[in-house]
Design an enzyme around this catalytic site. Structure first.
Site, PDB file in Angstrom:
ATOM      1  N   ARG A  75       3.001   4.687   6.398  1.00  0.00           N
ATOM      2  CA  ARG A  75       3.405   3.943   7.596  1.00  0.00           C
ATOM      3  C   ARG A  75       3.847   2.513   7.286  1.00  0.00           C
ATOM      4  O   ARG A  75       4.145   1.746   8.199  1.00  0.00           O
ATOM      5  CB  ARG A  75       2.245   3.918   8.594  1.00  0.00           C
ATOM      6  CG  ARG A  75       1.821   5.305   9.044  1.00  0.00           C
ATOM      7  CD  ARG A  75       0.459   5.289   9.693  1.00  0.00           C
ATOM      8  NE  ARG A  75      -0.601   4.921   8.749  1.00  0.00           N
ATOM      9  CZ  ARG A  75      -1.892   4.817   9.060  1.00  0.00           C
ATOM     10  NH1 ARG A  75      -2.275   5.034  10.308  1.00  0.00           N
ATOM     11  NH2 ARG A  75      -2.790   4.496   8.150  1.00  0.00           N
TER      12      ARG A  75
ATOM     13  N   CYS B 219      -6.110   0.083   6.875  1.00  0.00           N
ATOM     14  CA  CYS B 219      -5.905   0.634   5.522  1.00  0.00           C
ATOM     15  C   CYS B 219      -7.060   1.571   5.123  1.00  0.00           C
ATOM     16  O   CYS B 219      -8.226   1.163   5.089  1.00  0.00           O
ATOM     17  CB  CYS B 219      -5.787  -0.514   4.514  1.00  0.00           C
ATOM     18  SG  CYS B 219      -5.453   0.060   2.835  1.00  0.00           S
TER      19      CYS B 219
ATOM     20  N   ASP C  84       0.453   3.743   1.719  1.00  0.00           N
ATOM     21  CA  ASP C  84       0.423   4.311   3.073  1.00  0.00           C
ATOM     22  C   ASP C  84       1.841   4.569   3.593  1.00  0.00           C
ATOM     23  O   ASP C  84       2.696   3.678   3.563  1.00  0.00           O
ATOM     24  CB  ASP C  84      -0.328   3.341   4.001  1.00  0.00           C
ATOM     25  CG  ASP C  84      -0.685   3.982   5.334  1.00  0.00           C
ATOM     26  OD1 ASP C  84       0.243   4.455   6.033  1.00  0.00           O
ATOM     27  OD2 ASP C  84      -1.870   4.010   5.681  1.00  0.00           O
TER      28      ASP C  84
ATOM     29  N   HIS D 205      -2.338  -4.046   5.053  1.00  0.00           N
ATOM     30  CA  HIS D 205      -2.127  -3.640   6.455  1.00  0.00           C
ATOM     31  C   HIS D 205      -3.462  -3.307   7.112  1.00  0.00           C
ATOM     32  O   HIS D 205      -4.359  -2.748   6.474  1.00  0.00           O
ATOM     33  CB  HIS D 205      -1.171  -2.446   6.534  1.00  0.00           C
ATOM     34  CG  HIS D 205      -1.712  -1.179   5.935  1.00  0.00           C
ATOM     35  ND1 HIS D 205      -2.224  -0.159   6.701  1.00  0.00           N
ATOM     36  CD2 HIS D 205      -1.846  -0.785   4.647  1.00  0.00           C
ATOM     37  CE1 HIS D 205      -2.634   0.823   5.907  1.00  0.00           C
ATOM     38  NE2 HIS D 205      -2.418   0.469   4.656  1.00  0.00           N
TER      39      HIS D 205
ATOM     40  N   CYS E 129       0.846  -1.193   0.000  1.00  0.00           N
ATOM     41  CA  CYS E 129       0.000   0.000   0.000  1.00  0.00           C
ATOM     42  C   CYS E 129       0.882   1.244   0.000  1.00  0.00           C
ATOM     43  O   CYS E 129       1.995   1.234   0.523  1.00  0.00           O
ATOM     44  CB  CYS E 129      -0.913   0.001   1.225  1.00  0.00           C
ATOM     45  SG  CYS E 129      -2.055   1.410   1.266  1.00  0.00           S
TER      46      CYS E 129
HETATM   47 ZN    ZN Z   1      -3.425   1.161   2.975  1.00  0.00          ZN
END
Ligand code: ZN
Length: 211
Positions: A47, A102, A45, A99, A43
């Protein structure tokens, strides 16, 4: 220039110096070429940084990231990365890593329009539809969200297996395993969800290509 912007430029200088202190040929070696054993599909993302999570050095992971770690069979970006990884770099493993928490998966569970991204999120909504009986039976919303994250990873692993690129590699006897992981934002640990494939026998026959 903002402090953050200045800081990241300084960080880069420090990082180069640190690497050269340990190995003066660090960048010369990397410049000579790459043979990463792994393609990571994760992803976007911020993090969930691929290399850091698995302690991989530069040169060890080929990376593709998009919102909600999707494997969309008409996505030329993903297909190009996959084709290069499998047919040129000859990676041995492809990991789809989702994750918990998400935002893309969360958005797919709701009805709010966010903009053009709605059209990407629709791919995730299709996965919800596929598993709606199981998901709708989970009354706790957090639990349902977590399960949907896992099921989305599962479907993306299957989507990988359905690509002509992966099936062709298996047909010619190339060593290639695909895996589904989920990352815990709260814990830092990844979990192997057990969706591991190294041939197409678990695919519905309609998806098994003959070459
Ligand atoms: Zn995500």
């Amino acid at each position: 220039m903002s402090d953050f912007y200045k800081k990241i430029l300084e960080n880069n200088k420090k990082w180069v110096e640190e690497k050269l202190q340990i190995n003066p040929d660090f960048f010369n070696n990397l410049a000579a070429g790459q043979t990463p054993p792994l393609l990571w599909i994760g992803c976007s993302d911020s993090r969930v940084p691929a290399n850091e999570i698995i302690g991989a050095e530069p040169g060890e992971v080929f990376v593709h990231r998009n919102i909600a770690n999707m494997v969309v069979h008409s996505d030329m970006n993903m297909l190009s990365v996959l084709d290069y990884a499998v047919n040129v770099l000859k990676v041995k493993h492809v990991i789809v890593c989702g994750h918990y928490g998400c935002g893309g998966v969360k958005a797919a569970m709701g009805n709010s329009s966010i903009g053009i991204i709605d059209n990407w999120i629709r791919h995730i909504k299709n996965e919800y539809r596929l598993h709606q009986n199981e998901l709708n039976a989970i009354t706790d919303e957090k639990e349902r969200f977590n399960r949907f994250v896992e099921l989305n990873v599962k479907e993306q692993v299957f989507n990988l297996a359905k690509t002509s690129i992966v099936q062709n590699a298996w047909k010619v006897g190339q060593e290639l395993s695909i895996h589904g992981w989920v990352y815990g934002l709260n814990s830092g640990y990844v979990t192997d969800l057990g969706y591991n494939f190294s041939c197409d026998k678990d695919l519905d026959s309609v998806f098994q290509l003959e070459f």
